[in-house]
Design a protein around this motif. Sequence first.
Motif: not given
Length: 475
Positions: A170-186
Amino acid sequence: MSDLTDIRQDIEETNVQYEYINKLKELVREKSNKLNRELTYNVTTFGCQMNARDSEKLVGILEEVGYVPADDEKADFVIYNTCTVRENANNKVYGRLGYLHSLKKKNPEMIIALCGCMMQEEVVINKLKESYKFVNLIFGTHNIFKFPELLYNTFQSEDMIIDIWEDTKRIVEKLPVSRKYSFKSGVNIMFGCNNFCSYCIVPYVRGRERSRLPEEIIDEIKSLVDDGVKEVMLLGQNVNSYGKGLDEDINFAKLLKKVDEIEGLERIRFMTSHPKDLSDELIEVMASSKNVCKHLHLPLQSGSSDILTKMNRHYTKDDYLRLVDKIRDKIPDIALTTDIIVGFPGETEEDFLETMDVVRQVEFDSAFTFIYSKRTGTPAAAMDNQVPEDIVKDRFDRLLEEVQSISRKKANAYTGSVQSVLVENVNAQDNTLVSGRMSNNSIVHFPGNKSLIGSIVNVRLTECKGFYYIGELDG
Protein backbone atom coordinates in the motif's frame (compact mmCIF):
# COMPACT_ATOMS: atom_id res chain seq x y z
CA MET A 1 -2.60 -6.67 -9.04
CA SER A 2 -2.53 -3.78 -11.52
CA ASP A 3 -1.46 -0.22 -10.81
CA LEU A 4 -5.08 0.89 -11.49
CA THR A 5 -6.47 -1.48 -8.84
CA ASP A 6 -3.87 -0.22 -6.36
CA ILE A 7 -4.88 3.40 -7.07
CA ARG A 8 -8.57 2.64 -6.44
CA GLN A 9 -7.78 0.96 -3.14
CA ASP A 10 -5.53 3.82 -2.06
CA ILE A 11 -8.23 6.41 -2.87
CA GLU A 12 -10.75 4.40 -0.81
CA GLU A 13 -8.27 4.25 2.10
CA THR A 14 -7.66 8.00 1.88
CA ASN A 15 -11.40 8.63 2.11
CA VAL A 16 -11.67 6.33 5.14
CA GLN A 17 -8.89 8.21 6.93
CA TYR A 18 -10.50 11.58 6.20
CA GLU A 19 -13.68 10.25 7.85
CA TYR A 20 -11.62 9.53 10.96
CA ILE A 21 -10.04 12.99 10.74
CA ASN A 22 -13.52 14.53 10.87
CA LYS A 23 -14.45 12.35 13.86
CA LEU A 24 -11.22 13.35 15.61
CA LYS A 25 -11.93 17.04 15.09
CA GLU A 26 -15.08 16.66 17.17
CA LEU A 27 -13.33 14.65 19.90
CA VAL A 28 -10.48 17.15 20.15
CA ARG A 29 -12.92 20.06 20.22
CA GLU A 30 -14.92 18.42 23.05
CA LYS A 31 -11.80 17.76 25.09
CA SER A 32 -10.47 21.28 24.49
CA ASN A 33 -13.76 22.76 25.68
CA LYS A 34 -13.69 20.56 28.77
CA LEU A 35 -10.14 21.69 29.63
CA ASN A 36 -10.81 25.27 28.50
CA ARG A 37 -7.63 25.27 26.42
CA GLU A 38 -6.21 23.90 23.19
CA LEU A 39 -4.74 20.39 23.17
CA THR A 40 -0.99 20.28 22.52
CA TYR A 41 1.28 17.83 20.71
CA ASN A 42 4.99 17.11 20.54
CA VAL A 43 6.63 14.96 17.82
CA THR A 44 10.21 13.76 18.25
CA THR A 45 11.95 12.29 15.21
CA PHE A 46 14.88 9.89 15.30
CA GLY A 47 16.79 8.76 12.22
CA CYS A 48 16.76 9.47 8.51
CA GLN A 49 15.10 11.85 6.05
CA MET A 50 12.38 9.24 5.45
CA ASN A 51 11.46 9.47 9.13
CA ALA A 52 11.56 13.26 8.99
CA ARG A 53 9.09 13.18 6.10
CA ASP A 54 6.87 10.71 8.00
CA SER A 55 6.86 13.08 10.97
CA GLU A 56 5.63 15.91 8.74
CA LYS A 57 2.65 13.67 7.93
CA LEU A 58 1.99 13.02 11.63
CA VAL A 59 2.15 16.75 12.37
CA GLY A 60 -0.12 17.54 9.43
CA ILE A 61 -2.81 15.19 10.75
CA LEU A 62 -2.48 16.39 14.36
CA GLU A 63 -2.86 20.03 13.32
CA GLU A 64 -5.73 19.19 10.98
CA VAL A 65 -7.73 17.69 13.86
CA GLY A 66 -7.06 20.63 16.17
CA TYR A 67 -3.86 20.04 18.12
CA VAL A 68 -1.34 22.87 18.49
CA PRO A 69 2.45 22.43 18.88
CA ALA A 70 4.10 22.34 22.31
CA ASP A 71 7.68 23.43 22.91
CA ASP A 72 8.57 20.25 24.78
CA GLU A 73 7.26 16.84 25.83
CA LYS A 74 4.95 18.30 28.49
CA ALA A 75 2.15 17.95 25.96
CA ASP A 76 -1.23 16.22 25.74
CA PHE A 77 -0.05 13.99 22.90
CA VAL A 78 3.58 12.88 22.55
CA ILE A 79 4.86 10.63 19.80
CA TYR A 80 8.35 9.27 19.13
CA ASN A 81 9.03 8.39 15.50
CA THR A 82 11.81 5.88 16.07
CA CYS A 83 14.91 4.64 14.26
CA THR A 84 16.50 1.23 14.72
CA VAL A 85 19.57 1.34 12.48
CA ARG A 86 21.79 1.07 15.55
CA GLU A 87 21.18 -0.66 18.87
CA ASN A 88 21.88 2.50 20.88
CA ALA A 89 18.98 4.23 19.08
CA ASN A 90 16.63 1.75 20.78
CA ASN A 91 18.25 2.36 24.17
CA LYS A 92 17.79 6.11 23.75
CA VAL A 93 14.05 5.64 23.25
CA TYR A 94 13.72 3.39 26.31
CA GLY A 95 15.54 6.01 28.38
CA ARG A 96 13.25 8.81 27.24
CA LEU A 97 10.16 6.71 27.88
CA GLY A 98 11.08 6.73 31.57
CA TYR A 99 10.89 10.52 31.52
CA LEU A 100 7.53 10.42 29.72
CA HIS A 101 6.18 8.07 32.39
CA SER A 102 6.91 10.67 35.06
CA LEU A 103 5.07 13.31 33.01
CA LYS A 104 2.09 11.03 32.52
CA LYS A 105 1.77 10.50 36.27
CA LYS A 106 1.19 14.25 36.55
CA ASN A 107 -1.18 14.29 33.55
CA PRO A 108 -2.98 10.90 33.40
CA GLU A 109 -4.88 11.87 30.24
CA MET A 110 -1.63 12.37 28.34
CA ILE A 111 -1.41 10.11 25.25
CA ILE A 112 1.98 8.54 24.48
CA ALA A 113 2.55 6.98 21.06
CA LEU A 114 5.46 5.19 19.39
CA CYS A 115 5.91 4.56 15.69
CA GLY A 116 8.66 4.00 13.13
CA CYS A 117 11.27 1.37 12.42
CA MET A 118 11.99 0.29 15.98
CA MET A 119 8.35 -0.78 16.33
CA GLN A 120 8.76 -3.36 13.56
CA GLU A 121 10.90 -5.54 15.85
CA GLU A 122 9.03 -8.24 17.74
CA VAL A 123 11.47 -8.11 20.65
CA VAL A 124 10.75 -4.40 21.06
CA ILE A 125 6.98 -4.89 21.09
CA ASN A 126 7.30 -7.63 23.71
CA LYS A 127 9.44 -5.38 25.91
CA LEU A 128 7.00 -2.49 25.59
CA LYS A 129 4.04 -4.70 26.51
CA GLU A 130 5.91 -6.03 29.54
CA SER A 131 7.69 -2.97 30.92
CA TYR A 132 6.09 0.14 29.38
CA LYS A 133 2.38 -0.48 29.79
CA PHE A 134 1.69 3.25 30.07
CA VAL A 135 2.27 3.67 26.32
CA ASN A 136 -1.10 4.13 24.59
CA LEU A 137 -0.42 3.60 20.89
CA ILE A 138 2.18 1.64 18.91
CA PHE A 139 2.36 1.32 15.13
CA GLY A 140 5.09 0.70 12.56
CA THR A 141 6.40 1.92 9.22
CA HIS A 142 3.87 0.32 6.87
CA ASN A 143 0.62 1.78 8.19
CA ILE A 144 1.47 5.39 9.04
CA PHE A 145 -1.38 6.43 6.74
CA LYS A 146 -3.76 4.84 9.30
CA PHE A 147 -2.69 7.34 11.97
CA PRO A 148 -6.10 9.13 12.06
CA GLU A 149 -7.92 5.82 12.60
CA LEU A 150 -5.41 4.65 15.20
CA LEU A 151 -5.55 7.95 17.09
CA TYR A 152 -9.36 7.85 17.07
CA ASN A 153 -9.30 4.31 18.48
CA THR A 154 -6.84 5.44 21.15
CA PHE A 155 -9.28 8.12 22.28
CA GLN A 156 -11.95 5.42 22.64
CA SER A 157 -9.87 2.84 24.52
CA GLU A 158 -7.99 2.59 27.81
CA ASP A 159 -5.93 -0.36 26.54
CA MET A 160 -2.60 -0.20 24.70
CA ILE A 161 -3.31 -0.27 20.95
CA ILE A 162 -0.74 -2.09 18.83
CA ASP A 163 -1.05 -2.18 15.03
CA ILE A 164 2.06 -3.61 13.36
CA TRP A 165 2.15 -4.89 9.80
CA GLU A 166 4.92 -7.19 8.57
CA ASP A 167 4.88 -5.68 5.09
CA THR A 168 2.57 -3.97 2.61
CA LYS A 169 2.24 -2.90 -1.01
CA ARG A 170 0.00 0.00 0.00
CA ILE A 171 1.04 3.59 -0.75
CA VAL A 172 -1.42 6.14 0.66
CA GLU A 173 0.02 9.63 0.37
CA LYS A 174 -2.79 12.18 0.00
CA LEU A 175 -3.32 13.01 3.66
CA PRO A 176 -2.50 16.28 5.46
CA VAL A 177 1.19 17.19 5.70
CA SER A 178 2.76 20.04 7.68
CA ARG A 179 6.16 20.90 6.20
CA LYS A 180 8.98 22.05 8.44
CA TYR A 181 10.13 24.49 5.73
CA SER A 182 7.89 26.46 3.38
CA PHE A 183 10.54 26.59 0.65
CA LYS A 184 11.83 23.01 0.54
CA SER A 185 10.32 19.57 0.99
CA GLY A 186 11.06 15.89 0.92
CA VAL A 187 9.06 13.80 -1.56
CA ASN A 188 8.78 10.05 -1.18
CA ILE A 189 9.28 8.32 -4.52
CA MET A 190 9.51 4.78 -3.13
CA PHE A 191 9.48 2.81 0.09
CA GLY A 192 11.33 -0.23 1.38
CA CYS A 193 14.57 -1.91 0.34
CA ASN A 194 15.51 -5.13 -1.46
CA ASN A 195 19.26 -5.03 -0.93
CA PHE A 196 19.71 -6.91 2.35
CA CYS A 197 23.18 -5.60 3.18
CA SER A 198 24.36 -8.00 5.85
CA TYR A 199 24.79 -5.31 8.53
CA CYS A 200 21.48 -3.52 7.93
CA ILE A 201 18.10 -3.97 9.61
CA VAL A 202 16.23 -1.64 7.22
CA PRO A 203 14.78 -4.24 4.77
CA TYR A 204 13.33 -6.11 7.75
CA VAL A 205 11.60 -3.05 9.19
CA ARG A 206 10.79 -1.03 6.05
CA GLY A 207 9.76 -4.00 3.89
CA ARG A 208 10.27 -4.70 0.20
CA GLU A 209 10.68 -1.99 -2.41
CA ARG A 210 7.53 -0.39 -3.77
CA SER A 211 7.58 2.63 -6.07
CA ARG A 212 5.02 5.41 -6.35
CA LEU A 213 3.56 6.11 -9.78
CA PRO A 214 5.52 8.81 -11.62
CA GLU A 215 2.43 10.94 -12.33
CA GLU A 216 1.61 11.02 -8.60
CA ILE A 217 5.14 12.18 -7.81
CA ILE A 218 5.09 14.85 -10.52
CA ASP A 219 1.66 16.12 -9.43
CA GLU A 220 2.82 16.34 -5.81
CA ILE A 221 5.95 18.30 -6.76
CA LYS A 222 3.95 20.67 -8.98
CA SER A 223 1.61 21.33 -6.04
CA LEU A 224 4.59 21.99 -3.79
CA VAL A 225 6.07 24.43 -6.30
CA ASP A 226 2.71 26.22 -6.52
CA ASP A 227 2.90 26.49 -2.72
CA GLY A 228 6.30 28.19 -2.80
CA VAL A 229 8.71 25.23 -2.67
CA LYS A 230 11.98 25.84 -4.52
CA GLU A 231 13.87 22.67 -3.59
CA VAL A 232 12.74 19.05 -3.34
CA MET A 233 14.58 16.04 -1.97
CA LEU A 234 13.50 12.80 -3.69
CA LEU A 235 13.49 10.14 -0.99
CA GLY A 236 13.93 6.38 -1.02
CA GLN A 237 16.11 3.75 0.65
CA ASN A 238 17.63 3.19 -2.81
CA VAL A 239 16.34 5.74 -5.31
CA ASN A 240 18.44 4.23 -8.09
CA SER A 241 16.18 1.18 -8.21
CA TYR A 242 13.02 3.28 -8.57
CA GLY A 243 10.42 1.94 -11.02
CA LYS A 244 10.94 -1.79 -10.61
CA GLY A 245 7.57 -3.49 -10.32
CA LEU A 246 5.56 -0.71 -11.95
CA ASP A 247 3.59 -1.42 -15.13
CA GLU A 248 5.05 1.68 -16.79
CA ASP A 249 8.50 1.67 -18.41
CA ILE A 250 10.14 4.06 -15.93
CA ASN A 251 13.41 4.22 -14.01
CA PHE A 252 15.03 6.80 -11.77
CA ALA A 253 16.87 8.56 -14.59
CA LYS A 254 13.61 9.01 -16.53
CA LEU A 255 11.80 10.21 -13.41
CA LEU A 256 14.57 12.68 -12.60
CA LYS A 257 14.32 14.10 -16.11
CA LYS A 258 10.57 14.59 -15.67
CA VAL A 259 11.09 16.33 -12.33
CA ASP A 260 13.78 18.54 -13.87
CA GLU A 261 11.25 19.81 -16.42
CA ILE A 262 8.80 21.11 -13.79
CA GLU A 263 8.40 24.85 -14.24
CA GLY A 264 9.36 26.91 -11.18
CA LEU A 265 11.36 24.20 -9.41
CA GLU A 266 14.90 25.46 -8.83
CA ARG A 267 16.71 22.69 -6.98
CA ILE A 268 16.51 18.89 -6.91
CA ARG A 269 18.30 16.61 -4.48
CA PHE A 270 17.92 12.88 -3.89
CA MET A 271 19.07 10.15 -1.57
CA THR A 272 20.11 7.49 -1.04
CA SER A 273 21.97 6.13 -4.08
CA HIS A 274 23.31 2.57 -4.10
CA PRO A 275 26.47 2.33 -6.25
CA LYS A 276 25.42 -0.97 -7.83
CA ASP A 277 22.33 0.65 -9.39
CA LEU A 278 23.72 4.03 -10.47
CA SER A 279 23.41 3.94 -14.26
CA ASP A 280 25.20 5.77 -17.06
CA GLU A 281 21.77 7.13 -18.02
CA LEU A 282 21.38 8.71 -14.58
CA ILE A 283 24.82 10.32 -14.80
CA GLU A 284 23.86 11.81 -18.19
CA VAL A 285 20.62 13.23 -16.79
CA MET A 286 22.44 14.75 -13.81
CA ALA A 287 25.09 16.26 -16.09
CA SER A 288 22.57 17.85 -18.44
CA SER A 289 20.13 19.01 -15.76
CA LYS A 290 19.61 22.67 -14.96
CA ASN A 291 18.23 21.99 -11.47
CA VAL A 292 19.84 18.84 -10.02
CA CYS A 293 22.22 19.95 -7.26
CA LYS A 294 25.93 19.35 -7.67
CA HIS A 295 26.00 16.87 -4.83
CA LEU A 296 25.82 13.10 -4.76
CA HIS A 297 25.79 10.96 -1.63
CA LEU A 298 27.28 7.62 -2.70
CA PRO A 299 27.82 5.22 0.24
CA LEU A 300 31.09 3.30 0.02
CA GLN A 301 30.88 1.42 3.35
CA SER A 302 34.27 -0.26 2.77
CA GLY A 303 37.15 -0.06 0.31
CA SER A 304 37.93 -3.75 0.61
CA SER A 305 36.35 -5.97 -2.04
CA ASP A 306 36.40 -8.90 0.39
CA ILE A 307 34.52 -6.93 3.05
CA LEU A 308 32.12 -5.57 0.44
CA THR A 309 31.28 -9.16 -0.51
CA LYS A 310 30.63 -10.03 3.14
CA MET A 311 28.48 -6.90 3.38
CA ASN A 312 26.47 -8.12 0.35
CA ARG A 313 27.02 -4.82 -1.43
CA HIS A 314 27.33 -6.25 -4.99
CA TYR A 315 30.25 -4.10 -6.16
CA THR A 316 34.02 -4.17 -5.72
CA LYS A 317 36.56 -1.51 -4.87
CA ASP A 318 37.43 -1.17 -8.56
CA ASP A 319 33.73 -0.94 -9.52
CA TYR A 320 33.28 1.96 -7.12
CA LEU A 321 36.39 3.80 -8.34
CA ARG A 322 35.33 3.38 -12.00
CA LEU A 323 31.90 4.76 -11.12
CA VAL A 324 33.44 7.81 -9.44
CA ASP A 325 35.61 8.39 -12.54
CA LYS A 326 32.51 8.27 -14.77
CA ILE A 327 30.65 10.74 -12.55
CA ARG A 328 33.53 13.21 -12.33
CA ASP A 329 34.20 12.95 -16.06
CA LYS A 330 30.64 14.11 -16.80
CA ILE A 331 30.17 16.40 -13.75
CA PRO A 332 33.63 17.73 -12.77
CA ASP A 333 32.36 20.14 -10.09
CA ILE A 334 30.18 17.62 -8.25
CA ALA A 335 30.59 17.20 -4.48
CA LEU A 336 30.79 13.56 -3.47
CA THR A 337 29.92 12.47 0.06
CA THR A 338 29.78 8.97 1.46
CA ASP A 339 29.19 6.58 4.37
CA ILE A 340 31.98 4.36 5.71
CA ILE A 341 31.79 1.58 8.30
CA VAL A 342 34.91 0.69 10.30
CA GLY A 343 35.33 -2.62 12.09
CA PHE A 344 32.98 -4.86 10.13
CA PRO A 345 33.40 -8.51 11.24
CA GLY A 346 36.59 -9.99 9.82
CA GLU A 347 38.05 -6.64 8.77
CA THR A 348 41.85 -6.90 8.77
CA GLU A 349 44.38 -4.08 8.76
CA GLU A 350 44.85 -4.73 5.04
CA ASP A 351 41.10 -4.36 4.49
CA PHE A 352 41.12 -1.10 6.40
CA LEU A 353 44.03 0.22 4.36
CA GLU A 354 42.01 -0.50 1.21
CA THR A 355 39.33 1.80 2.60
CA MET A 356 41.93 4.48 3.32
CA ASP A 357 43.19 4.10 -0.25
CA VAL A 358 39.72 4.76 -1.69
CA VAL A 359 39.31 7.79 0.58
CA ARG A 360 42.62 9.22 -0.71
CA GLN A 361 41.84 8.45 -4.35
CA VAL A 362 38.27 9.78 -4.37
CA GLU A 363 38.86 12.73 -2.01
CA PHE A 364 35.31 12.90 -0.67
CA ASP A 365 33.99 16.33 0.17
CA SER A 366 32.78 14.83 3.44
CA ALA A 367 32.07 11.41 4.89
CA PHE A 368 29.85 10.01 7.59
CA THR A 369 32.07 7.53 9.42
CA PHE A 370 30.62 4.85 11.67
CA ILE A 371 31.98 2.22 14.01
CA TYR A 372 30.32 -1.07 13.10
CA SER A 373 27.32 -1.65 15.36
CA LYS A 374 26.23 -5.25 15.81
CA ARG A 375 22.55 -5.18 14.89
CA THR A 376 20.57 -8.10 16.29
CA GLY A 377 18.64 -9.84 13.54
CA THR A 378 21.14 -9.16 10.75
CA PRO A 379 23.51 -11.78 9.25
CA ALA A 380 26.59 -9.74 10.24
CA ALA A 381 25.67 -9.94 13.93
CA ALA A 382 26.20 -13.72 13.82
CA MET A 383 29.50 -13.57 11.92
CA ASP A 384 32.75 -14.78 13.46
CA ASN A 385 35.81 -12.56 13.85
CA GLN A 386 34.13 -9.56 15.46
CA VAL A 387 36.92 -6.96 15.58
CA PRO A 388 38.20 -6.00 19.07
CA GLU A 389 36.98 -2.61 20.26
CA ASP A 390 40.42 -1.07 20.75
CA ILE A 391 41.46 -1.94 17.18
CA VAL A 392 38.22 -0.53 15.75
CA LYS A 393 38.66 2.69 17.72
CA ASP A 394 42.23 3.12 16.45
CA ARG A 395 41.13 2.61 12.82
CA PHE A 396 38.16 4.92 13.24
CA ASP A 397 40.38 7.71 14.58
CA ARG A 398 42.84 7.31 11.69
CA LEU A 399 40.04 7.33 9.13
CA LEU A 400 38.38 10.38 10.68
CA GLU A 401 41.65 12.31 10.64
CA GLU A 402 42.16 11.49 6.95
CA VAL A 403 38.59 12.32 5.97
CA GLN A 404 38.65 15.64 7.81
CA SER A 405 42.02 16.62 6.34
CA ILE A 406 40.75 15.99 2.80
CA SER A 407 37.43 17.77 3.52
CA ARG A 408 39.26 20.87 4.74
CA LYS A 409 41.41 20.93 1.60
CA LYS A 410 38.38 20.50 -0.68
CA ALA A 411 36.40 23.16 1.15
CA ASN A 412 39.22 25.72 1.04
CA ALA A 413 39.19 25.57 -2.76
CA TYR A 414 35.85 27.42 -2.80
CA THR A 415 37.10 30.39 -0.76
CA GLY A 416 36.71 33.61 -2.75
CA SER A 417 34.17 32.16 -5.16
CA VAL A 418 30.56 33.27 -5.57
CA GLN A 419 27.97 30.57 -4.95
CA SER A 420 24.16 30.42 -5.09
CA VAL A 421 22.78 29.79 -1.60
CA LEU A 422 19.26 28.84 -0.53
CA VAL A 423 18.69 30.75 2.71
CA GLU A 424 17.11 28.47 5.32
CA ASN A 425 17.05 30.31 8.64
CA VAL A 426 18.36 33.04 10.90
CA ASN A 427 21.56 31.81 12.52
CA ALA A 428 20.86 30.38 15.97
CA GLN A 429 24.08 31.76 17.49
CA ASP A 430 24.08 35.21 15.87
CA ASN A 431 20.80 36.79 14.75
CA THR A 432 22.65 39.26 12.50
CA LEU A 433 23.51 36.30 10.26
CA VAL A 434 21.42 33.99 8.10
CA SER A 435 22.37 30.45 7.14
CA GLY A 436 21.83 28.50 3.95
CA ARG A 437 23.14 25.76 1.68
CA MET A 438 25.08 25.82 -1.53
CA SER A 439 24.21 23.47 -4.38
CA ASN A 440 26.90 21.09 -3.10
CA ASN A 441 25.13 21.03 0.32
CA SER A 442 27.81 23.07 2.16
CA ILE A 443 26.55 25.48 4.82
CA VAL A 444 27.18 29.23 4.55
CA HIS A 445 26.59 31.94 7.19
CA PHE A 446 26.43 35.56 6.08
CA PRO A 447 24.92 38.92 7.18
CA GLY A 448 21.19 39.16 6.53
CA ASN A 449 17.73 39.03 8.09
CA LYS A 450 14.68 36.79 8.03
CA SER A 451 13.32 38.47 4.88
CA LEU A 452 15.91 36.45 2.93
CA ILE A 453 14.62 33.06 4.15
CA GLY A 454 13.49 30.96 1.20
CA SER A 455 15.45 33.04 -1.32
CA ILE A 456 18.28 31.80 -3.50
CA VAL A 457 20.98 34.48 -3.44
CA ASN A 458 24.56 34.86 -4.65
CA VAL A 459 27.07 34.82 -1.81
CA ARG A 460 30.80 35.44 -1.95
CA LEU A 461 32.63 32.97 0.32
CA THR A 462 35.11 35.06 2.29
CA GLU A 463 36.36 32.50 4.81
CA CYS A 464 36.35 28.73 5.12
CA LYS A 465 35.87 27.44 8.67
CA GLY A 466 36.54 23.82 7.78
CA PHE A 467 33.00 22.50 7.52
CA TYR A 468 31.14 25.74 6.83
CA TYR A 469 31.78 29.14 5.27
CA ILE A 470 31.47 32.78 6.24
CA GLY A 471 30.31 34.91 3.31
CA GLU A 472 28.72 38.12 2.17
CA LEU A 473 25.97 38.95 -0.31
CA ASP A 474 27.43 39.51 -3.75
CA GLY A 475 26.11 42.48 -5.66
